[in-house]
Design a protein around this motif. Sequence first.
Motif, PDB file in Angstrom:
ATOM      1  N   TRP A 122      -8.150   4.188   2.890  1.00  0.00           N
ATOM      2  CA  TRP A 122      -8.645   3.013   2.164  1.00  0.00           C
ATOM      3  C   TRP A 122      -9.488   2.184   3.107  1.00  0.00           C
ATOM      4  N   LEU A 145       3.476   0.742  -3.645  1.00  0.00           N
ATOM      5  CA  LEU A 145       2.778   0.514  -4.909  1.00  0.00           C
ATOM      6  C   LEU A 145       1.486   1.321  -4.986  1.00  0.00           C
ATOM      7  N   GLY A 146       0.780   1.402  -3.869  1.00  0.00           N
ATOM      8  CA  GLY A 146      -0.469   2.145  -3.825  1.00  0.00           C
ATOM      9  C   GLY A 146      -0.288   3.616  -3.528  1.00  0.00           C
ATOM     10  N   GLU A 147       0.940   4.015  -3.266  1.00  0.00           N
ATOM     11  CA  GLU A 147       1.278   5.408  -2.976  1.00  0.00           C
ATOM     12  C   GLU A 147       0.423   5.978  -1.843  1.00  0.00           C
ATOM     13  N   MET A 148       0.287   5.176  -0.772  1.00  0.00           N
ATOM     14  CA  MET A 148      -0.421   5.620   0.431  1.00  0.00           C
ATOM     15  C   MET A 148       0.563   5.640   1.585  1.00  0.00           C
ATOM     16  N   PHE A 163       0.833  -1.203   0.000  1.00  0.00           N
ATOM     17  CA  PHE A 163       0.000   0.000   0.000  1.00  0.00           C
ATOM     18  C   PHE A 163       0.866   1.251   0.000  1.00  0.00           C
TER      19      PHE A 163
END
Length: 152
Positions: A123, A27-30, A24
């Motif tokens: 999320w 890769l999810g840029e969170m 997250f």
Amino acid sequence: MTRKTLILLAMAGSAALLMGALGFQFLGEMPPCKLCYWQRYPHVAAVIAGLAALAGPGRVFPALGGLAAAATAGIGIYHTGVERGWWEGPTTCTSGPVSGLSADNLMNQIMNAPLVRCDEVPWELFTLSMASWNAVASLLLVAIWVGALRKS
């Protein structure tokens, strides 16, 4: 299941949760908040305890693995409460009242505020945030550690 299988399963669970968090993040840029980081540390401790438990017999390291899983579950529950507004989180990563501040103090508070706040949910799945899912999964890991402890 054997003691070794339970330990490997608990270690894999903590490792998977860590990998998910890193996924997250990168890769999810969170980017994680302060409480998100706090939830990661016990998972690392659980993996280390698992490695030590696999090295030999005894009850100490499975117990430590279970305590680490319980700690991250507790932090996840605390973080969930912060996200849902049930209680205040650390002042370093949540918003708070601004009354009684001068314009200069307010500007300093804004400029020094963290980029990622602990009281916002970036999320969720089935109305549960990442912190909530970590708590649920970690409680399952506690049960696995308890099983390993009983077989020790």
